[in-house]
Enzyme design. Structure first.
Site, PDB file in Angstrom:
ATOM      1  CG  ASN A  10      -1.697   1.271   1.389  1.00  0.00           C
ATOM      2  OD1 ASN A  10      -1.791   2.056   0.454  1.00  0.00           O
ATOM      3  ND2 ASN A  10      -2.267   1.488   2.569  1.00  0.00           N
ATOM      4  CE  LYS A  12       0.271   3.369   4.824  1.00  0.00           C
ATOM      5  NZ  LYS A  12      -0.027   3.503   6.224  1.00  0.00           N
ATOM      6  CG  HIS A  95      -5.868   1.856   4.820  1.00  0.00           C
ATOM      7  ND1 HIS A  95      -5.474   2.755   5.777  1.00  0.00           N
ATOM      8  CD2 HIS A  95      -4.853   0.981   4.681  1.00  0.00           C
ATOM      9  CE1 HIS A  95      -4.258   2.438   6.204  1.00  0.00           C
ATOM     10  NE2 HIS A  95      -3.861   1.358   5.552  1.00  0.00           N
ATOM     11  CD  GLU A  97      -3.107   5.409   6.511  1.00  0.00           C
ATOM     12  OE1 GLU A  97      -3.040   5.537   5.279  1.00  0.00           O
ATOM     13  OE2 GLU A  97      -2.210   4.863   7.181  1.00  0.00           O
ATOM     14  CD  GLU A 167      -3.828  -2.712   7.039  1.00  0.00           C
ATOM     15  OE1 GLU A 167      -2.693  -2.941   6.637  1.00  0.00           O
ATOM     16  OE2 GLU A 167      -4.446  -1.680   6.791  1.00  0.00           O
ATOM     17  N   GLY A 173       2.068   1.898  10.645  1.00  0.00           N
ATOM     18  CA  GLY A 173       3.007   3.012  10.517  1.00  0.00           C
ATOM     19  C   GLY A 173       3.673   3.395  11.825  1.00  0.00           C
ATOM     20  CB  SER A 213       4.859  -2.208  11.746  1.00  0.00           C
ATOM     21  OG  SER A 213       4.388  -0.888  11.973  1.00  0.00           O
TER      22      SER A 213
HETATM   23  C1  PEP Z   1      -0.914  -0.059   5.792  1.00  0.00           C
HETATM   24  O1  PEP Z   1      -0.877   1.091   5.416  1.00  0.00           O
HETATM   25  O2  PEP Z   1      -1.845  -0.792   5.425  1.00  0.00           O
HETATM   26  C2  PEP Z   1       0.153  -0.546   6.668  1.00  0.00           C
HETATM   27  C3  PEP Z   1       0.056  -1.734   7.198  1.00  0.00           C
HETATM   28  O3  PEP Z   1       1.198   0.312   6.869  1.00  0.00           O
HETATM   29  P1  PEP Z   1       2.593  -0.048   7.615  1.00  0.00           P
HETATM   30  O4  PEP Z   1       3.088  -1.339   7.007  1.00  0.00           O
HETATM   31  O5  PEP Z   1       3.496   1.096   7.293  1.00  0.00           O
HETATM   32  O6  PEP Z   1       2.299  -0.208   9.056  1.00  0.00           O
END
Ligand code: PEP
Length: 250
Positions: A10, A12, A95, A97, A167, A173, A213
């Protein structure tokens, strides 16, 4: 039949079109792995050049969002037919976000999931709890409520093709990863929920990713768990490390 792992980046709101093409070139040889489906979910403006740059490779392209209407006066939005025509195969829906910053709720996300399937796109449907919800012990209750609402009216045949990304918001992040046992527990809970909502065959077929992460250092342990069928990866998808995540089994 064993579920094929699916590792999706992803990106972003990162990478201009020219930077996107450069990243595809940088990763091209590093992300080869026939045992894994590899997807780059990229910003809308990068879709056309990334589809072009990934032609003839093992990488499929995904969008990070879409609107549920077919066409019309929805300034700034992108439709499913536009994505399909551009060569997109997957689309991230819901997501955290987007749920948080753009106030996308389950009613809207349900419409997006249905439109994606109706258009031949595979949704990557995200769900996950906040730190507060985890500390309050309502993780599974919350995730169930999200999935039940987001899949209302979606058929078993479509759910068999669906990708669900678990998630935990507190792990996105932040550099904090759920332990492999924590991630497995929730992914198994999601699979059990799909069995309750549909049937055992649908639960066996649906692919459930962990996201939060995930990186080259922790991917192998997470992906060894029986109910974790892949990863949705933010930060680590923008660098050579992504090749190591894709090749976690080598
Ligand atoms: C994501 O944006 O779906 C995500 C898991 O980000 P990160 O791997 O940076 O935690």
């Amino acid at each position: 039949m064993a579920r094929k792992k699916i590792i999706a980046g992803n990106w972003k709101m990162n990478k201009t079109p020219s930077e996107a093409v450069a990243l595809v070139e940088e990763l091209k040889d590093l992300v080869k792995n026939d045992e894994v489906d590899v997807v780059y979910c990229v910003p809308a403006i990068d879709i056309v050049p990334v589809v072009e740059a990934t032609k003839g490779t093992n990488v499929a392209v995904g969008a990070e969002n879409m609107y549920f209407e077919e066409s019309g006066a929805y300034t700034g939005e992108i439709s499913a037919p536009m994505l399909v025509d551009a060569g997109v195969k997957y689309v991230i829906i819901g997501h955290s976000e987007r749920r948080d910053y753009f106030k996308e709720d389950d009613v809207l996300l349900n419409k997006k999931v249905k439109k994606a399937f109706a258009s031949g796109l595979t949704p990557i449907l995200c769900c996950g709890e906040s730190l507060e919800q985890r500390e309050d012990g309502i993780t599974m209750e919350w995730i169930k409520s999200q999935i039940i609402a987001d899949l209302a009216g979606v058929s078993a045949d479509d759910v068999k093709k669906l990708v669900i990304a678990y998630e935990p918001i507190w792990a996105i992040g932040t550099g904090k990863t759920a332990t492999s046992d924590q991630a497995q527990e929730v992914c198994k809970g999601i699979r059990d929920l799909i069995a309750d909502m549909y049937d055992a065959a649908t639960a066996e077929a649906v692919r459930i990713q962990y996201g939060g992460s995930m990186n080259a250092g922790n991917a192998a342990e997470l992906l060894a768990k029986p109910d974790i069928d892949g990863g949705l990866i933010g930060g680590a998808s923008l660098k050579a490390d992504f090749g190591k995540v894709v090749n976690y089994n080598k």
